[in-house]
Design a protein around this motif. Structure first.
Motif, PDB file in Angstrom:
ATOM      1  N   ARG A   1       0.811  -1.221   0.000  1.00 24.72           N
ATOM      2  CA  ARG A   1       0.000   0.000   0.000  1.00 24.72           C
ATOM      3  C   ARG A   1       0.845   1.273   0.000  1.00 24.72           C
ATOM      4  NH1 ARG A   1       0.102  -2.657   4.648  1.00 24.72           N
ATOM      5  NH2 ARG A   1       0.550  -1.597   6.632  1.00 24.72           N
ATOM      6  N   SER A   2       1.987   1.266   0.684  1.00 27.24           N
ATOM      7  CA  SER A   2       2.799   2.483   0.755  1.00 27.24           C
ATOM      8  C   SER A   2       3.432   2.832  -0.584  1.00 27.24           C
ATOM      9  CB  SER A   2       3.898   2.322   1.816  1.00 27.24           C
ATOM     10  OG  SER A   2       4.728   1.203   1.516  1.00 27.24           O
TER      11      SER A   2
ATOM     12  N   LEU B   1      -1.688   8.688  -0.379  1.00 23.66           N
ATOM     13  CA  LEU B   1      -1.600   8.569   1.076  1.00 23.66           C
ATOM     14  C   LEU B   1      -0.819   9.729   1.686  1.00 23.66           C
ATOM     15  CD1 LEU B   1      -0.923   4.728   1.513  1.00 23.66           C
ATOM     16  CD2 LEU B   1      -2.993   5.968   2.150  1.00 23.66           C
ATOM     17  N   GLU B   2       0.112  10.282   0.906  1.00 27.27           N
ATOM     18  CA  GLU B   2       0.946  11.376   1.406  1.00 27.27           C
ATOM     19  C   GLU B   2       0.507  12.730   0.854  1.00 27.27           C
ATOM     20  OE1 GLU B   2       3.128  10.628   3.648  1.00 27.27           O
ATOM     21  OE2 GLU B   2       2.807   8.466   3.426  1.00 27.27           O
ATOM     22  N   MET B   3      -0.675  12.799   0.240  1.00 29.85           N
ATOM     23  CA  MET B   3      -1.124  14.041  -0.387  1.00 29.85           C
ATOM     24  C   MET B   3      -2.258  14.688   0.400  1.00 29.85           C
ATOM     25  SD  MET B   3      -1.307  13.015  -4.428  1.00 29.85           S
ATOM     26  CE  MET B   3       0.093  12.316  -5.302  1.00 29.85           C
ATOM     27  N   ASP B   4      -2.407  15.988   0.188  1.00 33.10           N
ATOM     28  CA  ASP B   4      -3.578  16.705   0.685  1.00 33.10           C
ATOM     29  C   ASP B   4      -4.688  16.510  -0.334  1.00 33.10           C
ATOM     30  OD1 ASP B   4      -5.467  18.341   1.738  1.00 33.10           O
ATOM     31  OD2 ASP B   4      -4.276  20.189   1.644  1.00 33.10           O
ATOM     32  N   LEU B   5      -5.719  15.784   0.034  1.00 31.26           N
ATOM     33  CA  LEU B   5      -6.767  15.400  -0.911  1.00 31.26           C
ATOM     34  C   LEU B   5      -7.913  16.393  -0.993  1.00 31.26           C
ATOM     35  CD1 LEU B   5      -6.904  11.569  -0.118  1.00 31.26           C
ATOM     36  CD2 LEU B   5      -5.714  12.716  -1.978  1.00 31.26           C
TER      37      LEU B   5
ATOM     38  N   TYR C   1     -11.475   3.247 -11.390  1.00 29.81           N
ATOM     39  CA  TYR C   1     -11.416   4.513 -10.663  1.00 29.81           C
ATOM     40  C   TYR C   1     -10.451   4.435  -9.481  1.00 29.81           C
ATOM     41  CZ  TYR C   1     -15.582   6.074 -13.226  1.00 29.81           C
ATOM     42  OH  TYR C   1     -16.472   6.445 -14.206  1.00 29.81           O
ATOM     43  N   ASP C   2     -10.538   3.345  -8.695  1.00 31.85           N
ATOM     44  CA  ASP C   2      -9.795   3.263  -7.441  1.00 31.85           C
ATOM     45  C   ASP C   2      -8.327   2.887  -7.620  1.00 31.85           C
ATOM     46  OD1 ASP C   2     -11.999   3.963  -5.999  1.00 31.85           O
ATOM     47  OD2 ASP C   2     -12.501   1.932  -5.340  1.00 31.85           O
ATOM     48  N   LEU C   3      -8.023   1.979  -8.561  1.00 30.53           N
ATOM     49  CA  LEU C   3      -6.665   1.446  -8.670  1.00 30.53           C
ATOM     50  C   LEU C   3      -5.869   2.032  -9.827  1.00 30.53           C
ATOM     51  CD1 LEU C   3      -7.357  -2.333  -7.897  1.00 30.53           C
ATOM     52  CD2 LEU C   3      -6.749  -0.492  -6.318  1.00 30.53           C
ATOM     53  N   VAL C   4      -6.503   2.793 -10.696  1.00 28.82           N
ATOM     54  CA  VAL C   4      -5.776   3.389 -11.827  1.00 28.82           C
ATOM     55  C   VAL C   4      -5.962   4.904 -11.842  1.00 28.82           C
ATOM     56  CG1 VAL C   4      -5.430   3.383 -14.316  1.00 28.82           C
ATOM     57  CG2 VAL C   4      -6.079   1.265 -13.163  1.00 28.82           C
ATOM     58  N   MET C   5      -7.203   5.361 -11.978  1.00 29.05           N
ATOM     59  CA  MET C   5      -7.440   6.800 -12.082  1.00 29.05           C
ATOM     60  C   MET C   5      -7.017   7.535 -10.820  1.00 29.05           C
ATOM     61  SD  MET C   5     -10.926   8.822 -13.188  1.00 29.05           S
ATOM     62  CE  MET C   5     -11.587   8.955 -11.532  1.00 29.05           C
ATOM     63  N   ALA C   6      -7.225   6.923  -9.655  1.00 29.49           N
ATOM     64  CA  ALA C   6      -6.909   7.588  -8.387  1.00 29.49           C
ATOM     65  C   ALA C   6      -5.414   7.731  -8.152  1.00 29.49           C
ATOM     66  CB  ALA C   6      -7.543   6.825  -7.222  1.00 29.49           C
ATOM     67  N   MET C   7      -4.569   7.133  -9.014  1.00 32.78           N
ATOM     68  CA  MET C   7      -3.128   7.353  -8.890  1.00 32.78           C
ATOM     69  C   MET C   7      -2.810   8.841  -8.995  1.00 32.78           C
ATOM     70  SD  MET C   7      -1.643   4.455  -8.433  1.00 32.78           S
ATOM     71  CE  MET C   7      -2.026   2.700  -8.545  1.00 32.78           C
ATOM     72  N   ASP C   8      -3.596   9.559  -9.801  1.00 30.66           N
ATOM     73  CA  ASP C   8      -3.530  11.022  -9.859  1.00 30.66           C
ATOM     74  C   ASP C   8      -4.845  11.538  -9.287  1.00 30.66           C
ATOM     75  OD1 ASP C   8      -1.061  11.952 -11.571  1.00 30.66           O
ATOM     76  OD2 ASP C   8      -1.828  10.120 -12.500  1.00 30.66           O
ATOM     77  N   PRO C   9      -4.922  11.701  -7.959  1.00 31.00           N
ATOM     78  CA  PRO C   9      -6.218  11.934  -7.303  1.00 31.00           C
ATOM     79  C   PRO C   9      -6.914  13.229  -7.681  1.00 31.00           C
ATOM     80  CG  PRO C   9      -4.400  12.275  -5.764  1.00 31.00           C
ATOM     81  CD  PRO C   9      -3.813  11.677  -7.000  1.00 31.00           C
ATOM     82  N   HIS C  10      -6.192  14.174  -8.270  1.00 31.97           N
ATOM     83  CA  HIS C  10      -6.826  15.436  -8.635  1.00 31.97           C
ATOM     84  C   HIS C  10      -7.234  15.469 -10.103  1.00 31.97           C
ATOM     85  CE1 HIS C  10      -5.842  16.823  -4.689  1.00 31.97           C
ATOM     86  NE2 HIS C  10      -4.539  16.695  -4.897  1.00 31.97           N
ATOM     87  N   TRP C  11      -7.046  14.337 -10.798  1.00 30.82           N
ATOM     88  CA  TRP C  11      -7.492  14.220 -12.185  1.00 30.82           C
ATOM     89  C   TRP C  11      -8.663  13.242 -12.224  1.00 30.82           C
ATOM     90  CZ3 TRP C  11      -7.760   9.966 -15.529  1.00 30.82           C
ATOM     91  CH2 TRP C  11      -8.048  10.274 -16.866  1.00 30.82           C
TER      92      TRP C  11
END
Length: 391
Positions: free
Chosen positions: A104-105, A111-115, A186-196
């Protein structure tokens, strides 16, 4: 004339098991080497790509059987049986999903971003809960559907309600497939860039899964055909028909691939265009993007315009293998920039190939075991024949 089930020769024997075992050992060793090296994120990147890729093949393949049942496409009976064999990979897929938690890390950079409020959705307990439950529901529906279908092939289905139940199960599986594959995209691919974000990404994910699922069916059916010769349960017209379907989804995948990026380019909104720029205009992914488009669309489109090619098992095995390798690289194109950044070269090497060979060995072994236990799956008899009598 229907082939004699007794003459069908599944892929059995110690030699096949040894080969698959060797490939699995190569995959495990490759993962261990990457994990113990200076860039453990590369190991988890390859793990995630292979989980998504091989799971999508098995999930997409079963959709073919469900859709053929719903449309009462009688030409596809033995091909539908081959498609159902891919459910043997479902338990392994679920275990592989749970294994993502260990990395997960490395796999979830947010996990380390301001969402900015998105942490309500993007948090690990909720992500693994919803995706895990989605996969369990999808796989349970798939298993029940396949059990009903294989049961109808092995014995005379005396229950008049059997076809109707299979229809309900087929509808449920297709609906679950579209929902769960969208969620994973959405969760495992798109969310890699959470602001896109892209509202088309879910549809793109399950269309791609059906595309490579068809490729997997063609490869397995062609292998069974070549092994059995004159006793093969498949005819040229069946390869022709599924070849046409493969071409249709080649076009559909390309349409989604194009629409995914052209709308973002046309809108020219900085928060959205950066995603496209990183994957199509910046090294080292620029050439990979064009390579994926060429291998997954231009090449199969031009080749499959030839009617005769679709009826040639060896040619279709080679073509489908190339296309599926291209889709593997497409996963790297989507995930690589977020997990590995932009180095001097592509974040892929011999150990990534070794891991993929390990997954190939596991997939091959579970398919072989399924066909050995259910040889009736590749004969012309099937639930659709019983439906005709029930009517």
């Amino acid at each position: 004339m229907m082939p004699d089930t007794g003459n069908i020769r599944p892929f059995s024997g110690k030699a096949m098991g040894i080969v698959c075992g060797i490939l699995a050992v190569i995959g495990i060793a490759s993962f261990a080497i990457l994990l113990s090296g200076g860039h453990p994120e590369r190991a988890w990147q390859a793990y995630l790509i292979n989980f998504l890729f091989w799971s999508a093949i098995s999930q997409g393949a079963l959709v073919f059987s469900a859709v053929m049942h719903l449309t009462r496409a009688r030409w596809s009976r033995p091909l539908a049986g081959v498609a159902e064999s891919f459910t043997a990979f479902f338990p392994i897929s679920l275990l592989l999903f749970l294994g993502l938690f260990a990395g997960r890390s490395y796999l979830f950079p947010w996990l380390e971003m301001d969402l900015h409020g998105k942490e309500v959705w993007l948090n690990l307990p909720f992500l693994f809960t919803r995706d895990g439950l989605g996969l369990i529901i999808l796989y349970m529906i798939g298993f029940v559907y396949v059990r009903s279908a294989t049961g109808a092939r092995s014995v005379k289905d005396a229950d008049a309600g059997g076809p109707q139940r299979r229809t309900v199960l087929a509808v449920l599986y297709v609906l679950a497939f579209t929902f769960v594959l969208s969620l994973l995209g959405y969760d495992l691919v798109m969310a890699m860039d959470p602001h896109w974000y892209s509202t088309l990404f879910g549809g793109y994910t399950f269309v791609k899964a059906f595309y490579i699922g068809l490729g997997g069916i063609i490869i397995l059916a062609a292998a069974v055909h070549l092994r059995n010769g004159e006793h093969s349960p498949f005819e040229k017209k069946q390869f022709l028909d599924i070849g046409k379907l493969f071409l249709a989804f080649c076009l559909l995948w390309a349409d989604f691939f194009y629409c995914q990026f052209v709308v973002i380019w046309y809108g020219n909104i900085p928060e959205e265009t950066v995603y496209v720029i990183e994957r199509t205009m910046r090294a080292p992914y620029r050439m990979l993007a064009w390579g994926v488009f060429t291998v997954c669309f231009i090449l199969p489109f031009l080749i499959l315009l030839n009617r005769k090619i679709k009826t040639m098992p060896r040619a279709m095995i080679m073509l489908c293998s190339i296309v599926m390798a291209g889709i593997w690289l497409e996963h790297l194109l989507l995930i690589g920039p977020a997990l590995s950044g932009h180095g001097e070269g592509l974040p892929v090497g011999i150990w990534d190939v070794g891991m993929s060979l390990g997954f190939l060995g596991i997939m091959t072994w579970v398919l072989v075991r399924f066909l050995d236990r259910h040889p009736e799956s590749v004969t012309a008899a099937g639930p659709l024949a019983d439906e005709k009598e029930a009517q």
